[in-house]
Design a protein around this motif. Structure first.
Motif, mmCIF file in Angstrom:
data_model
loop_
_atom_site.group_PDB
_atom_site.id
_atom_site.type_symbol
_atom_site.label_atom_id
_atom_site.label_comp_id
_atom_site.label_asym_id
_atom_site.label_seq_id
_atom_site.Cartn_x
_atom_site.Cartn_y
_atom_site.Cartn_z
ATOM 1 N N MET A 57 75.028 29.947 4.922
ATOM 2 C CA MET A 57 73.915 29.312 5.642
ATOM 3 C C MET A 57 73.154 30.343 6.489
ATOM 4 S SD MET A 57 73.183 26.112 5.106
ATOM 5 C CE MET A 57 72.180 25.884 6.565
ATOM 6 N N GLN A 58 73.888 31.281 7.079
ATOM 7 C CA GLN A 58 73.218 32.334 7.854
ATOM 8 C C GLN A 58 72.294 33.157 6.961
ATOM 9 O OE1 GLN A 58 76.580 34.410 9.443
ATOM 10 N NE2 GLN A 58 77.112 32.776 10.912
ATOM 11 N N LEU A 59 72.812 33.556 5.807
ATOM 12 C CA LEU A 59 71.985 34.317 4.876
ATOM 13 C C LEU A 59 70.893 33.439 4.290
ATOM 14 C CD1 LEU A 59 71.255 36.727 3.052
ATOM 15 C CD2 LEU A 59 73.110 36.017 1.521
ATOM 16 N N GLY A 60 71.244 32.212 3.884
ATOM 17 C CA GLY A 60 70.286 31.328 3.237
ATOM 18 C C GLY A 60 69.127 30.942 4.130
ATOM 19 N N ALA A 61 69.345 31.033 5.438
ATOM 20 C CA ALA A 61 68.243 30.756 6.361
ATOM 21 C C ALA A 61 67.118 31.763 6.172
ATOM 22 C CB ALA A 61 68.753 30.790 7.797
ATOM 23 N N PHE A 62 67.404 32.874 5.456
ATOM 24 C CA PHE A 62 66.388 33.904 5.225
ATOM 25 C C PHE A 62 66.129 34.139 3.747
ATOM 26 C CE2 PHE A 62 65.832 34.730 9.588
ATOM 27 C CZ PHE A 62 67.058 34.459 10.177
ATOM 28 N N TYR A 63 66.625 33.231 2.892
ATOM 29 C CA TYR A 63 66.116 33.217 1.530
ATOM 30 C C TYR A 63 64.653 32.760 1.587
ATOM 31 C CZ TYR A 63 70.892 33.217 -0.580
ATOM 32 O OH TYR A 63 72.159 33.528 -0.987
ATOM 33 N N PRO A 64 63.792 33.307 0.769
ATOM 34 C CA PRO A 64 62.436 32.734 0.711
ATOM 35 C C PRO A 64 62.473 31.239 0.383
ATOM 36 C CG PRO A 64 62.488 34.868 -0.356
ATOM 37 C CD PRO A 64 63.915 34.527 -0.038
ATOM 38 N N LEU A 65 63.349 30.854 -0.575
ATOM 39 C CA LEU A 65 63.590 29.442 -0.894
ATOM 40 C C LEU A 65 64.955 29.092 -0.327
ATOM 41 C CD1 LEU A 65 62.961 26.764 -2.436
ATOM 42 C CD2 LEU A 65 64.121 27.792 -4.400
ATOM 43 N N SER A 66 64.976 28.311 0.730
ATOM 44 C CA SER A 66 66.207 28.037 1.469
ATOM 45 C C SER A 66 66.686 26.634 1.140
ATOM 46 C CB SER A 66 65.944 28.197 2.972
ATOM 47 O OG SER A 66 67.106 27.991 3.728
ATOM 48 N N ARG A 67 67.576 26.549 0.163
ATOM 49 C CA ARG A 67 68.046 25.233 -0.292
ATOM 50 C C ARG A 67 69.566 25.216 -0.417
ATOM 51 N NH1 ARG A 67 67.166 22.322 -6.170
ATOM 52 N NH2 ARG A 67 68.465 24.065 -6.801
ATOM 53 N N ASN A 68 70.158 24.247 0.208
ATOM 54 C CA ASN A 68 71.594 23.996 0.089
ATOM 55 C C ASN A 68 71.780 22.935 -0.990
ATOM 56 O OD1 ASN A 68 74.172 22.648 0.535
ATOM 57 N ND2 ASN A 68 74.309 23.775 2.479
ATOM 58 N N HIS A 69 72.524 23.308 -2.054
ATOM 59 C CA HIS A 69 72.652 22.403 -3.203
ATOM 60 C C HIS A 69 74.004 22.630 -3.855
ATOM 61 C CE1 HIS A 69 71.678 20.195 -6.830
ATOM 62 N NE2 HIS A 69 71.812 21.289 -7.587
ATOM 63 N N ASN A 70 74.696 21.517 -4.151
ATOM 64 C CA ASN A 70 75.953 21.673 -4.901
ATOM 65 C C ASN A 70 76.117 20.585 -5.944
ATOM 66 O OD1 ASN A 70 76.480 19.690 -2.966
ATOM 67 N ND2 ASN A 70 78.655 20.210 -2.814
ATOM 68 N N GLY A 71 77.163 20.731 -6.727
ATOM 69 C CA GLY A 71 77.337 19.883 -7.892
ATOM 70 C C GLY A 71 78.254 18.709 -7.649
ATOM 71 N N PRO A 72 78.387 17.889 -8.678
ATOM 72 C CA PRO A 72 79.191 16.662 -8.546
ATOM 73 C C PRO A 72 80.678 16.984 -8.442
ATOM 74 C CG PRO A 72 78.511 16.967 -10.819
ATOM 75 C CD PRO A 72 77.832 18.043 -10.042
ATOM 76 N N GLY A 73 81.375 16.174 -7.671
ATOM 77 C CA GLY A 73 82.813 16.304 -7.590
ATOM 78 C C GLY A 73 83.297 17.265 -6.540
ATOM 79 N N PHE A 74 82.368 17.931 -5.855
ATOM 80 C CA PHE A 74 82.776 18.894 -4.836
ATOM 81 C C PHE A 74 82.416 18.382 -3.457
ATOM 82 C CE2 PHE A 74 83.844 21.569 -8.207
ATOM 83 C CZ PHE A 74 82.794 21.688 -9.095
ATOM 84 N N ARG A 75 83.063 18.929 -2.455
ATOM 85 C CA ARG A 75 82.901 18.441 -1.088
ATOM 86 C C ARG A 75 81.462 18.591 -0.632
ATOM 87 N NH1 ARG A 75 84.793 21.700 3.975
ATOM 88 N NH2 ARG A 75 83.072 20.370 4.707
ATOM 89 N N ASP A 76 81.082 17.717 0.291
ATOM 90 C CA ASP A 76 79.756 17.861 0.890
ATOM 91 C C ASP A 76 79.674 19.208 1.603
ATOM 92 O OD1 ASP A 76 79.457 14.359 1.897
ATOM 93 O OD2 ASP A 76 78.953 15.380 0.013
ATOM 94 N N GLN A 77 78.472 19.835 1.542
ATOM 95 C CA GLN A 77 78.326 21.129 2.203
ATOM 96 C C GLN A 77 77.022 21.227 2.993
ATOM 97 O OE1 GLN A 77 78.757 23.493 -1.383
ATOM 98 N NE2 GLN A 77 76.538 23.719 -1.599
ATOM 99 N N ASP A 78 76.360 20.092 3.218
ATOM 100 C CA ASP A 78 75.213 20.135 4.121
ATOM 101 C C ASP A 78 75.731 20.456 5.508
ATOM 102 O OD1 ASP A 78 75.405 17.272 5.663
ATOM 103 O OD2 ASP A 78 76.028 17.085 3.548
ATOM 104 N N PRO A 79 74.925 21.071 6.365
ATOM 105 C CA PRO A 79 75.441 21.568 7.653
ATOM 106 C C PRO A 79 76.137 20.504 8.488
ATOM 107 C CG PRO A 79 73.250 22.458 7.243
ATOM 108 C CD PRO A 79 73.507 21.459 6.159
ATOM 109 N N ALA A 80 75.581 19.291 8.502
ATOM 110 C CA ALA A 80 76.162 18.261 9.367
ATOM 111 C C ALA A 80 77.497 17.768 8.863
ATOM 112 C CB ALA A 80 75.189 17.097 9.508
#
Length: 1720
Positions: free
Chosen positions: A585-608
């Motif tokens: 998340m620290q690095l991704g905050a400085f991706y030009p495209l900053s998107r948190n995304h994951n696949g089915p069956g895995f734990r939630d990973q949004d910051p909250a």
């Protein structure tokens, strides 16, 4: 026990063996027959340069040699191919009448086939599209093949003007290969000769040798580092739905790479526009090989000065990126597997509640009904449309996925226009149902999940003869069959274009559904996709490795023109740990495209999801707020990407390419030029090793400078932090963050200012409404620029920043901005430095001062009076600077000048700026209250001054701190800017610095320089006349505090400091210049040109034009110190005459004197007067040497006694006592033992000598009288020496004891507290000369110290000597002097001193001549073959060739060395010398005319190429060639064993002087043959050279026929001039006794126009004997008519050669004279 075989079995075995043998024999016969056709050439090819002959399989030796017929040589390294191509594979250029230079038919060379269906006839074509872009392609000559259609590239097709190409293309015909070279330095960028061209129906291959291993790009893959490994890596390129894994082909196809050449930043890019499956191999040669299985080879090459420029050139071709909506730069959340609308809402709500800045919510395929596009599940996602509206009401945007292939599925053909219409209609219809703001295109490789159910036909499309190393080595795996038909062609050809076509169609559809900008993401991309879409890096894994490789991938997609790119933050597959997700998340905050995304069956990973108090949530919130703060800056970067093609996420090497340490940095990156992101990329780490580039950097969060610069740094980065550094010199537009960009955009804007080492910064802001389409094109935006320079300057129309603000800063100083505060010693301590009130910073960089001035000024300007013709002002020493320096606790306590303890400060100064002419101004700084010494030289200053409106310059006075700025009006170039630290005006130490407009500085002498252009790398050059043979950085005979500078546009200016005290100058890379002198005043004269030649003319107009030398002085001259007697000289003369070597002047050194006493004749040379008379009767002139020192140990030595009577000798101050020294004169009645060392001989045998004071009026009269008696001896007429000129030596003045025989008496003057950087610096100023306190008398009777006038000694002696020569001979005469000062050229020439017989001094002689041309002393030359040491045969011969084109051409050396005159070697040497000197004598009319122009106009004779071609920056560094006037280019050999020379030919037509053949040059280097008997001379088209048949000396050559060589330019025109007089009378020009004619050729007519004639007549004729015309058109000349006066003749005596384009006429039978007007 084995059973026995039956007879039948035995017979069958025998039969089988016989058949096997026959088969083997037949196979061998077949192979032998094939070998007769093709024999591979397998030279010793380096392992690194092998091109793999078996890219498809591992082959055995037998297969390699017998089947493929390639080269076999196994090595231990398994990466190196054992089987590799021979040198004779490939194609050759076919001679074809239809072929043009860049359209060549290629025929396949006989060789085996690799994969069948070889194309035997191909077509190579090249298109120079722009100055920096070339396209070349190779196609089937007979049949049309598939070519990628790219609408943007097709619209860019153009052809550039050939005059400004930054590249050259060369073609080798057999085997066919090409080279592309950089024009500026001839570096080979691409060379295909390393491997063969292969061109078959389904296999195309081409290799390039590269200039460096710095290769970036080629995708899409997982690259663990940004810079490619060249260790035999092969990368497949073919779009594929595959989980990102190292080494396999992924979603996109980008066959583009960038190569950084070196630390200059020069780079180039290569695109293969081909959409078929391919692979690329990188190998350590370095080299790259493209292998593709279809289409054509269609390459674009982009040549740039920097990596960023290359990207800009590339995107200009394929299309620049779209400008994304502002909201798309906000943080984005997504996952596959929300399951239902409730879960989706919960994610949105908890992150909003956690105050996570958040702009975009995605839905993956789970929103669809049955995974079908344009549907949504009304059950699980009931009221989805209402949810989307709710998002919008809260300022968020909604993006949905499209393109997922349901089961079963069909695939739209997006290359078909009808599909685009259909797709648009579907979007419109669905958008009415569900409002969405963007589309995320997935599976568009094209991905087919049903491959296992489909059987593809077994044909060469699905199973080609060669399959690149794609995943599974099967083209249709997880996609469609290759023989599927598309609108644009077969799937085999267009597969990799599917994502491009789909993104284009989607962009069209989104335009139809919304007037606002939308967000489109595409998984599959191709060159140009960035025009429509951004990109995410696919289905990555929640792993530290995938976190790390996301950075190289993001950098690569910026290279590919898709800057809106990012990885799935925290990973798509797998369960992300809190630590991994936090760092991501620290690095991704400085991706030009900053998107948190994951696949089915895995734990939630949004910051909250990690909890309200989690470190991850807090850290994410913090850095997303920083992202949102910086969004105005990021948005501006995207604007620059959209309008200029800049990268957004940028590798360090794009900004710091000069630093090789940045070339392989891939764990850090930049946002634009100024924000450095340093993430933690490894588990459990709280410290990273980061590279900090060469700049000032500030920690973003503390706003403090970091302690590192251009080094690796160990940075502590706690668990909740990421490294963020901002670069000094930049201004960041910022904005208060908020929950969404819709809210934050309403907040106030601010500026974050990071000052650089100059206390300056710059920045810009692009701003529009963030959503409207076409904001850039329609102008519906604002673009602000910001700059800070010591104070804040903001121009923001309509933007209120508040009423009151203050900015305070403290910054270190960049090395190049440091001005030495302790120049007298490099061993200064920090304590001594600070006691002087200066700043201290240790440095390991050579030359950088550790003790340097602060910027706090010492003087304040007041009483400024600006007049129409100048400026006057006072400078007052600030009070603190008068006090003792205080104790230094901080950097900013300095108030004092350097040299505080060295001499008394001058409290009040006066500055006078006078506009003398439109092109010349004077800047004078002097003591306002007391008279100080000023140089007693009268300059040619006009009485009337010039109004400021008429000048070429503007002058501005800067008051805080004080400085003077001079700016050229036309270009606004700053040519002088003294607003720099360190201005000092003390009694015995004066210092001033100025910025320079460029690094191109010439002049400052007399010192031996390695190059004509001064090095700016912290070099200090001392100037103080000294008897010192030429040596690097050694101050030598003359002093010339004058330089010429080039400005960036080629304009030039010159600056003279009229100061005769000991001084030095320091040049530093700022670029800047510091003067330090030990007395006098600052008296500067600035000449504005604007051309270099005009600068010299203006300078000589100021100091005085050069003397007009006699014609004979241009003849060849001989001299030697060590002649034994008269017969030796007579024998030399006879040998020269016998060898018929032209020869005009004989010099004699001190040998002719009695015991080396001036004005005496040795008994060994008693016959010299008679010999001189004989020589003169044969046309040979005589020049003896004179030294200034006069022996005082004689009885009846009249020169001394008369001098003493007339008070001519230099005395001690306040005394009548002579200052005695020692030089060459010997004591009487002693036998000198020459075997003793010099110091002992001086002590035992040398007489005391007195030095005449040539500044004193009485000395001038005495000196002239002594010269008169040398010429006409009143006591013995037989001893009269009828010289024609005089040669002045030892007049620095040189002294063999330091100071005097009784030492010196004033230590302060002889060892001043500041001793300039001089030779023997530790010995004081009196080293090898007089004591500085010695007293001299000026013409006005005022007394001066030798300390002040030492450098004028040779100058003061030259004028009376020249006048004496003319008075006693009655003719013009000539004087050559060793010591010179500005204006010495008015009375004398100069030889370059006691050089050494060495190759390096041969080369340096050119630099010396060029410098003295600048100094206004055109009659200059070095001692040909060297004065000291034994000359070597080849070197002396090359020197004779070069010396034949010195203005002063004299072969001269010293005793104890071998003879080196032309007849002292062998007949070959004599023959070559004769020929080259005959060339000189042939050209003497031209050279004499140049000397006249120098005398009248002040132009140069020997001149650097930059004087004639200032607009060609390639000439600015040339000092191995030179020109004689504007028309002759001399390109000598300057190294041993060389028979070729590289010569640069500026843009012009140039003719080889030896052949008359001409060639047009656009400005390029050429290798010229230069055998030992040849020097290359070229004549510039557009000029007419007068010449004359040569003879043994000028007395006879002047009687020969005159000729003209007309060298036509490309327009068929030429011009020239001839000046002619009797060659020896005084002031013929001033008295009007001369002939002057102009020549002009145009429209097949040569005209001779007499401008003035008071010399030629029927009695005094100058006959035209020959006319050569070079450069005629191809048609044969059939008739030449001549009009002479009123007569007209038809000339038949001519030759014409249309091939070489010349015509030679010999009209001498008609007896034409110049004094009548003629034309032909």
């Amino acid at each position: 026990m084995a059973r026995k075989l039956s007879v039948l079995e035995v017979l069958l075995i025998i039969f089988f063996l016989i058949v096997l043998c026959v088969d083997i024999l037949l196979l061998l016969l077949v192979l032998e027959k094939d070998q007769d056709k093709f024999v591979p050439e397998c030279p010793a090819i380096l392992d690194a340069e092998r091109i793999n002959c078996a890219p498809d399989q591992v082959v055995t030796q037998e297969v390699c040699i017998w089947q493929r017929q390639c080269c076999w040589n196994p090595v231990a390294d398994a990466s190196v191919p054992n089987c590799f191509f021979p040198r004779n594979w490939g194609y050759e250029v076919t001679p074809d009448s239809e072929s043009t230079e860049w359209n060549l038919r290629l025929s396949r060379l006989p060789s085996p086939t690799l994969f069948g269906s070889d194309i035997h006839s191909a077509l190579f074509s090249a298109d120079h599209q722009t100055a920096n872009r070339i396209r070349f392609k190779i196609t089937d000559f007979n049949n049309k093949r598939y070519e990628v259609y790219h609408e943007h590239i097709n619209s860019q097709t153009q052809t550039a003007n050939s005059s400004n190409f930054s590249y050259h293309l060369e073609v080798v015909h057999k085997p066919f290969s090409i080279k592309i070279k950089r024009a500026s330095n001839n570096k080979v960028l691409l060379d295909t000769s390393i491997g063969p061209l292969l061109f078959a129906q389904q296999y195309l291959q081409l290799s390039f040798r590269l200039p460096s291993a710095n290769v970036y790009g080629l995708g899409e893959h997982v690259h663990q580092q940004y810079r490619h490994s060249m260790d035999w890596k092969t990368w497949p390129i073919f779009t594929r739905d595959a989980t990102p894994t190292t080494g396999i082909n992924l979603y996109g196809a980008h066959p583009f790479f960038l190569c950084l050449e070196d630390t200059s930043g020069a780079s180039f890019g290569v695109l293969l526009m081909n959409s078929n499956a391919m692979e690329v191999t990188l190998q350590p040669a370095p080299a790259i090989t493209y292998r593709t299985i279809g289409g054509i080879l269609d390459f674009y090459v982009f040549v740039g000065s920097t990596p960023e420029k290359v990207v800009q050139e590339y995107l200009e071709l394929i299309g620049r990126p779209f400008l994304p909506p502002f909201w798309s730069l906000g943080f984005q959340l997504s996952r596959r597997g929300y399951g239902n609308i409730t879960a989706l809402k919960d994610v949105v709500d908890r992150n909003r509640k956690a105050e996570i800045p958040y702009d975009v919510q995605y839905s993956d395929i789970d929103y669809m009904d049955g995974n079908k596009d344009f549907t949504y599940d009304n059950g699980s996602f009931n009221n989805l449309s209402d949810f989307a509206e709710e998002l919008r009401s809260n300022g968020l945007k909604y993006v949905i996925i499209m393109g997922y292939p349901a089961d079963p599925t069909v695939f739209p053909d997006f290359s078909n226009p009808k599909s685009i219409t259909w797709w648009t209609d579907q979007f419109k219809e669905f958008h009415n149902t569900l409002k969405f703001d963007g589309v995320w295109i997935d599976m568009d490789e094209v991905s087919n999940l049903q491959t296992s159910k489909i059987q593809c036909d077994s044909n060469t499309l699905n199973y080609p003869p060669f399959t690149p190393r794609v995943v599974d080595r099967l083209l249709f795996e997880r996609t469609l069959c290759m023989d599927t038909e598309f609108y644009e062609g077969l799937h085999y050809d267009v597969h990799s274009l599917y994502g491009y076509f789909m993104a284009r169609a989607t962009e069209s559809a989104m335009k139809a559904v919304s007037a606002e900008r939308s967000l489109i993401l595409s998984r599959s991309t191709f060159p140009g996709s960035g025009k429509f879409a951004g990109h995410w890096l696919g289905d990555n894994v929640a792993s530290w490795d995938d976190l790390l490789w996301s950075i190289p991938s993001i950098l690569e997609f910026n290279l590919f023109g898709i800057p809106l790119v990012g990885a799935n933050i925290c990973g798509y597959e797998g369960h992300a740990t809190e630590e991994l997700c936090r760092r991501w998340m620290q690095l991704g905050a400085f991706y030009p495209l900053s998107r948190n995304h994951n696949g089915p069956g895995f734990r939630d990973q949004d910051p909250a999801s990690f909890g309200n108090d989690s470190l991850l949530l807090n850290s994410s919130r913090h850095y997303l707020n920083i992202r949102y703060t910086l969004l105005p800056y990021l948005y501006t970067l995207f604007y620059r990407a959209h309008t200029r093609g800049d990268t957004v996420a940028r590798p360090l090497l794009h900004e710091f390419y000069q630093d090789p340490a940045t070339w392989n940095v891939h764990e850090q990156f930049l946002w634009g030029p100024a924000l450095l992101i340093i993430p933690v990329l490894r588990e459990g780490m709280e410290q990273v090793t980061a590279y900090i580039p060469d700049a000032i950097w500030y920690d973003f969060e503390t706003m403090k400078t970091v302690p590192w610069r251009k080094q690796q740094a160990q940075m502590a980065i706690p668990k909740d932090k990421i490294g963020l550094l901002i670069r000094g010199g930049y201004i960041f537009p910022v904005q208060q963050p908020a929950a969404t960009t819709e809210i934050s955009r309403k907040n106030p804007l601010g500026l974050l200012i990071a000052l650089d080492h100059r206390r300056e910064a710059k920045g810009e802001l692009y701003w529009d409404d963030g959503v409207s389409r076409g904001s850039v094109d329609t102008g519906n935006h604002v673009l602000y620029t910001f700059s800070v320079s010591s104070m804040l300057r903001i121009n923001l129309p309509g933007l209120a920043l508040g009423e009151d603000f203050s900015i305070n800063w403290t910054l270190p100083v960049n090395d190049t901005e440091k001005f030495n505060c302790y120049p007298e010693s490099t061993a200064v301590s920090e304590e001594s430095c600070k006691q002087r009130g200066c700043l201290w910073e240790a440095s390991n960089v050579p030359g950088v001062p550790v003790c340097y001035y602060d910027t706090i000024p010492s003087y304040a300007a007041s009483n400024i009076q600006t007049l129409s013709t100048g400026i006057m002002l006072d400078l007052n020493l600030l009070p603190d600077a008068l006090d003792d320096p205080p104790a230094v606790d901080t950097h900013h306590q300095s108030r004092a000048s350097a040299s505080d303890s060295r001499s008394e400060k001058i409290a009040t100064l006066r500055v006078s700026i006078i506009y003398h002419t439109p092109t010349m101004m004077q800047l004078k700084i002097y003591d306002a209250n007391s008279t100080r010494y000023e140089v007693p030289i009268s300059l040619n200053i006009p009485d009337n001054k010039t109004h400021s409106s008429e000048t070429l310059y503007d002058v501005n006075i800067q008051t805080n701190p004080f400085g003077i700025q001079i700016r050229r009006k036309s270009s606004q170039a700053m040519i002088w800017d003294s607003q720099l630290p360190g201005f000092t005006f003390n009694d015995m130490f004066l210092s001033i610095s100025t910025r320079l407009p460029s690094q191109y500085i010439y002049g400052f002498g007399e010192t031996a320089h390695e190059t004509f252009r001064r090095s700016m790398s912290w070099n200090t050059w001392g100037m103080f006349a000294r008897d010192e043979p030429p040596g690097y950085k050694k101050n030598s005979y003359g002093v010339h505090p004058y330089y010429m500078a080039l400005e960036e546009d080629g304009s030039a200016h010159g600056v003279l400091l009229l100061n005769s005290n000991a001084m030095d100058v320091t040049l530093q890379p700022t670029p800047a210049l510091t003067y330090r002198t030990t007395g006098g005043i600052f008296d500067f004269y600035v000449m504005l040109g604007p051309s270099p030649e005009l600068v010299t003319q203006q300078y000589t107009e100021l100091i005085g034009r050069p003397a007009m030398i006699p014609y004979w002085a241009l003849g060849f001259q001989l001299g030697r110190y060590g002649y034994q007697d008269v017969p030796e000289i007579s024998g030399l003369y006879n040998a020269m005459v016998e060898a018929q070597i032209p020869y005009d002047v004989q010099h004699v050194g001190m040998d002719y004197m009695e015991r080396k006493l001036d004005f005496t004749l040795s008994s060994r040379f008693s016959g010299l007067p008679l010999l001189v008379d004989q020589l003169k009767s044969d046309g040979v002139r005589f020049i003896p040497v004179l030294d200034p020192a006069i022996s005082g140990n004689e009885t009846g030595y009249l020169p001394f006694t008369r001098g003493q009577t007339n008070n001519v000798f230099i005395k001690w101050p306040g005394s009548n006592d002579i200052v005695w020294g020692k030089t060459w004169p010997d004591l009487p009645n002693v036998n000198v033992d020459g075997s003793l060392d010099q110091e002992t001989q001086v002590k035992l045998y040398r007489a005391h000598v007195a030095f005449p004071d040539f500044l004193h009026n009485c000395t001038v009269l005495w000196w002239k009288n002594e010269i008169r008696e040398l010429y006409t001896n009143p006591r013995d007429s037989a001893q009269s020496l009828k010289f024609d000129g005089l040669w002045l030596d030892m007049n620095e003045p040189s002294n063999f004891v330091d100071g005097s025989v009784s030492s010196c008496r004033d230590n302060m003057l002889n060892n001043p507290s500041y001793m300039p950087a001089l030779e023997a610096r530790d010995s004081g100023l009196s080293s090898k000369t007089l004591c500085m306190e010695s007293q001299q008398v000026l013409a006005d009777g005022s007394v001066v110290r030798h300390y002040d006038v030492h450098n004028l000694y040779g100058w003061a002696q030259t004028r009376p000597t020249y006048e004496a020569v003319q008075e006693v001979t009655g003719q013009r005469g000539v004087v050559i002097t060793r010591s010179t000062f500005p204006s010495s050229g008015r009375w004398g020439g100069h030889w370059l001193g006691e050089n050494t017989a060495a190759w390096d001094q041969l080369k340096k002689s050119i630099i010396g001549m060029l410098e003295f041309s600048l100094f206004g002393i055109p009659y200059t030359g070095a001692d040909v073959c060297g004065f000291l040491g034994n000359a070597e045969y080849e070197m002396c011969l090359r020197w004779m060739q070069l010396g034949a084109f010195y203005p002063l051409s004299r072969n001269h050396n010293t005793m104890g060395t071998r003879r080196q005159d032309p007849v002292s070697w062998n007949s070959t040497f004599a023959d070559i010398s004769r020929r080259v000197l005959q060339t000189r004598y042939t050209l003497l009319p031209y050279l004499y005319t140049l000397m006249h122009q120098a005398h009248v106009e002040g132009s140069t004779v020997v001149r650097p190429l930059l004087h004639e071609f200032p607009g060609d920056s390639n000439t600015w560094d040339i000092d191995r060639q030179f020109m004689l006037g504007p028309a002759l280019l001399i390109s000598p050999v300057l190294e041993s064993g060389t028979v070729q020379v590289s010569a640069y030919f500026p843009q012009a037509r140039w003719y080889d002087y030896s052949t008359g053949s001409g060639e047009e040059s656009t400005g390029s280097n050429k290798i010229l043959d230069a055998p030992l008997d040849h020097i290359n001379i070229h004549v510039r088209g557009g000029y007419i050279l007068p010449w004359q048949e040569p003879a043994n000396n000028t007395q006879y050559s002047r009687q020969n026929f005159m000729g003209l060589t007309v060298a036509l330019d490309s327009d068929g025109k030429a011009h020239g001039q001839l000046f002619w007089d009797d060659g020896q009378s005084i002031n013929t020009y001033e008295n009007g006794n001369y002939f002057l004619a102009n020549f002009a050729a145009a429209q097949d007519t040569l005209q001779i126009q007499t401008l003035h004639n008071s010399y030629l007549s029927s009695v005094n004729q100058l006959k035209v004997g020959y006319i050569k015309i070079w450069g005629l058109s191809a048609a044969y000349v059939t008739e030449v008519s001549i009009t002479h006066g009123t007569q007209q003749f038809t000339e038949t005596n001519f030759t014409s050669d249309s091939y070489n384009q010349y015509n030679h006429s010999n009209p001498n039978k008609h007896n034409y004279s110049y004094y009548n007007h003629s034309k032909s």
